[in-house]
Design a protein around this motif. Structure first.
Motif, mmCIF file in Angstrom:
data_model
loop_
_atom_site.group_PDB
_atom_site.id
_atom_site.type_symbol
_atom_site.label_atom_id
_atom_site.label_comp_id
_atom_site.label_asym_id
_atom_site.label_seq_id
_atom_site.Cartn_x
_atom_site.Cartn_y
_atom_site.Cartn_z
ATOM 1 N N ALA A 8 -60.473 1.999 -37.173
ATOM 2 C CA ALA A 8 -59.445 2.689 -36.402
ATOM 3 C C ALA A 8 -59.651 4.193 -36.502
ATOM 4 C CB ALA A 8 -58.062 2.313 -36.905
ATOM 5 N N HIS A 9 -59.290 4.871 -35.421
ATOM 6 C CA HIS A 9 -59.415 6.329 -35.352
ATOM 7 C C HIS A 9 -58.204 6.859 -34.586
ATOM 8 C CE1 HIS A 9 -61.407 10.194 -35.130
ATOM 9 N NE2 HIS A 9 -61.152 10.228 -33.837
ATOM 10 N N TYR A 10 -57.602 7.934 -35.104
ATOM 11 C CA TYR A 10 -56.438 8.528 -34.449
ATOM 12 C C TYR A 10 -56.696 10.010 -34.237
ATOM 13 C CZ TYR A 10 -51.585 9.734 -33.463
ATOM 14 O OH TYR A 10 -50.438 10.174 -32.867
ATOM 15 N N GLU A 11 -56.646 10.419 -32.972
ATOM 16 C CA GLU A 11 -56.890 11.822 -32.647
ATOM 17 C C GLU A 11 -56.149 12.180 -31.359
ATOM 18 O OE1 GLU A 11 -60.626 14.903 -31.939
ATOM 19 O OE2 GLU A 11 -61.031 12.794 -32.281
ATOM 20 N N ASN A 12 -55.478 13.332 -31.387
ATOM 21 C CA ASN A 12 -54.771 13.857 -30.218
ATOM 22 C C ASN A 12 -53.821 12.844 -29.578
ATOM 23 O OD1 ASN A 12 -56.098 16.342 -30.470
ATOM 24 N ND2 ASN A 12 -57.825 15.600 -29.262
ATOM 25 N N GLY A 13 -53.109 12.077 -30.414
ATOM 26 C CA GLY A 13 -52.123 11.135 -29.904
ATOM 27 C C GLY A 13 -52.683 9.830 -29.379
ATOM 28 N N LEU A 14 -53.984 9.580 -29.587
ATOM 29 C CA LEU A 14 -54.613 8.347 -29.116
ATOM 30 C C LEU A 14 -55.146 7.569 -30.317
ATOM 31 C CD1 LEU A 14 -55.450 6.698 -26.585
ATOM 32 C CD2 LEU A 14 -57.657 7.855 -26.738
ATOM 33 N N LEU A 15 -54.571 6.382 -30.555
ATOM 34 C CA LEU A 15 -55.052 5.495 -31.610
ATOM 35 C C LEU A 15 -56.042 4.530 -30.992
ATOM 36 C CD1 LEU A 15 -54.929 4.274 -34.478
ATOM 37 C CD2 LEU A 15 -53.057 2.827 -33.650
#
Length: 130
Positions: A105-112
């Motif tokens: 999983a990766h979370y960046e700029n409000g996108l999971l």
């Protein structure tokens, strides 16, 4: 009764139905297969911090649950935030073709982005013909 009164009356009478329709698909999710055959799930989660998000994998149940628990008491003064509310979404791999134990999983700029690879035995093979 004029048109405006009728509009407002129907809105307040049907409010529970309107509320359910506006929150039923939250959060917005996109699920697709990438070029490598992985299943990719993307969730639009603007306003959340990484610490508020949870991903629980249950290989025995073949399920992935993505959730967030927003505790407004810790945020200090109440602030109006766009689409920031608690949720739980569970996805089940009925075909049993995904390797849930190797999920990333990766979370960046409000996108999971949650990526689940195919199980090795499910990946396509090419064999030579003798």
């Amino acid at each position: 009764m004029n048109v405006v009164d009728g509009l407002f009356d129907s809105f307040f009478v049907d409010f529970p139905r309107h509320l359910k329709q506006t929150t039923q698909g939250y959060p917005v999710a996109d699920i697709y297969s990438d070029d490598d055959g992985n299943t990719v799930m993307e969730f639009a989660l603007a306003g959340f911090s990484r610490e508020e998000l949870n991903i629980d994998i249950k290989p025995d149940k073949r399920s992935i649950t993505v959730s967030a628990n927003t505790n407004t008491e810790d945020d200090g003064p109440v602030q109006r935030r766009i689409a920031r509310r608690s949720f739980t979404k569970t996805y089940t791999n009925y075909d049993n073709n995904l390797d849930l134990t190797n999920t990333s999983a990766h979370y960046e700029n409000g996108l999971l982005t949650v990526t689940v690879p195919q199980r090795a035995e499910m990946q396509p093979l090419s064999i030579s013909i003798s």
